[in-house]
Design a protein around this motif. Sequence first.
Motif, PDB file in Angstrom:
ATOM      1  N   ASP A 199       0.834  -1.198   0.000  1.00  0.00           N
ATOM      2  CA  ASP A 199       0.000   0.000   0.000  1.00  0.00           C
ATOM      3  C   ASP A 199       0.871   1.252   0.000  1.00  0.00           C
ATOM      4  O   ASP A 199       1.954   1.283   0.589  1.00  0.00           O
ATOM      5  CB  ASP A 199      -0.896   0.008   1.237  1.00  0.00           C
ATOM      6  N   PRO A 220       1.725   5.107   1.099  1.00  0.00           N
ATOM      7  CA  PRO A 220       1.449   5.920   2.288  1.00  0.00           C
ATOM      8  C   PRO A 220       0.540   7.108   1.957  1.00  0.00           C
ATOM      9  O   PRO A 220       0.451   7.527   0.795  1.00  0.00           O
ATOM     10  CB  PRO A 220       2.839   6.387   2.726  1.00  0.00           C
ATOM     11  N   GLU A 221      -0.116   7.624   2.957  1.00  0.00           N
ATOM     12  CA  GLU A 221      -1.021   8.763   2.799  1.00  0.00           C
ATOM     13  C   GLU A 221      -0.324   9.913   2.066  1.00  0.00           C
ATOM     14  O   GLU A 221       0.755  10.364   2.454  1.00  0.00           O
ATOM     15  CB  GLU A 221      -1.487   9.239   4.180  1.00  0.00           C
ATOM     16  N   ALA A 237       0.956   9.888  -0.973  1.00  0.00           N
ATOM     17  CA  ALA A 237       1.873   9.481  -2.040  1.00  0.00           C
ATOM     18  C   ALA A 237       1.119   9.265  -3.346  1.00  0.00           C
ATOM     19  O   ALA A 237       0.000   8.744  -3.341  1.00  0.00           O
ATOM     20  CB  ALA A 237       2.603   8.200  -1.654  1.00  0.00           C
ATOM     21  N   CYS A 247      -0.312   7.373  -6.243  1.00  0.00           N
ATOM     22  CA  CYS A 247      -0.548   5.940  -6.287  1.00  0.00           C
ATOM     23  C   CYS A 247      -1.169   5.465  -7.595  1.00  0.00           C
ATOM     24  O   CYS A 247      -1.210   4.252  -7.853  1.00  0.00           O
ATOM     25  CB  CYS A 247      -1.432   5.508  -5.114  1.00  0.00           C
ATOM     26  N   GLN A 254      -6.200   7.074   3.168  1.00  0.00           N
ATOM     27  CA  GLN A 254      -6.746   5.986   3.969  1.00  0.00           C
ATOM     28  C   GLN A 254      -8.256   6.115   4.112  1.00  0.00           C
ATOM     29  O   GLN A 254      -8.946   5.129   4.355  1.00  0.00           O
ATOM     30  CB  GLN A 254      -6.077   5.967   5.345  1.00  0.00           C
ATOM     31  N   VAL A 272       7.094  12.198   2.646  1.00  0.00           N
ATOM     32  CA  VAL A 272       6.295  11.478   3.625  1.00  0.00           C
ATOM     33  C   VAL A 272       7.242  10.597   4.436  1.00  0.00           C
ATOM     34  O   VAL A 272       7.978   9.791   3.871  1.00  0.00           O
ATOM     35  CB  VAL A 272       5.214  10.612   2.942  1.00  0.00           C
ATOM     36  N   GLY A 273       7.245  10.766   5.731  1.00  0.00           N
ATOM     37  CA  GLY A 273       8.106   9.935   6.573  1.00  0.00           C
ATOM     38  C   GLY A 273       9.553  10.362   6.570  1.00  0.00           C
ATOM     39  O   GLY A 273      10.443   9.539   6.777  1.00  0.00           O
ATOM     40  N   ASN A 315      12.341  10.506   1.731  1.00  0.00           N
ATOM     41  CA  ASN A 315      11.260   9.868   0.980  1.00  0.00           C
ATOM     42  C   ASN A 315      10.391  10.927   0.296  1.00  0.00           C
ATOM     43  O   ASN A 315       9.213  11.070   0.601  1.00  0.00           O
ATOM     44  CB  ASN A 315      10.409   8.999   1.905  1.00  0.00           C
TER      45      ASN A 315
END
Length: 270
Positions: free
Chosen positions: A3, A5-6, A8, A10, A77, A183-184, A188
């Motif tokens: 999955d 991440p919020e 990103a 996709c 999410q 993110v993170g 990243n």
Amino acid sequence: MADFPEGAPCWADAMFTDVEAAKTFYGDVLGWTFGEASSEYGNYTQAYFNGQAVAAVVPPMPGTEAPSQWCLYLASQDADVTAEKIKAAGGELMMEPMQVGSYGTMAIAQEPSGAVFGVWQPGEHKGFERVRDSGAYTWAEFFSREPAKTDVFLSKVFPYESHQMVAGDDPDMAEMDFKIFSVGGPKNPVLGRMHMGEEFPPEIPSYVQIYFAVPNCDEAVEKTKARGGALHFGPLDSPFGRFAALTDPQGAAFAVIDLSTTVGEMPKFG
């Protein structure tokens, strides 16, 4: 693929009046093959590279007129929660969250400077099965005429950290207002934001530029032109790869980048 991440990127899809022509064009330029059209979902057709899902094409809804264009989807999410954040941050929902069977939930939004993007809450369809490789999505940037508004909006809607590019000693970078969102942590990065200056014709609104990886940028440019598309910028060498900004024959903007051909030192971000 796991999955996303919020926030990103996709998934990406594009609407074309002539879907068959689009399939021929991207099949030649990016090496895509295509699955069967899903009549249940408006003849939505997935594109593949080496059997891995990389994007999709779809015709306009009957009775509607819409320009051919690519749409980037950012992972969520909970699409309903993200939709409320979009409205609270000054954005506009062009399509309220809508469940797409068992595949997931989508929404279409416009940020305050005018760039349009999608939101995707995954169900069975997780998103890209291939990234940062030939024929696949690699990177995206919000090109904004009002970067301060875009920056605030993105940071309010998604859990981004932002980092401004530092010009350093490179005179070519001195006038460039470019920011990355991660993110993170800064290692990243998931998105870029570029300020649209006077070099952009005034009739071009804020937009999202999607980059697809190719083994040879110059060959992809020549194929694009031979198929009736147009070159708008480049090819240009950079520390990230050799890239070019293009439009396909139906007017949809996209970019190609050869990640293996890098020139210069990576810029610093503060």
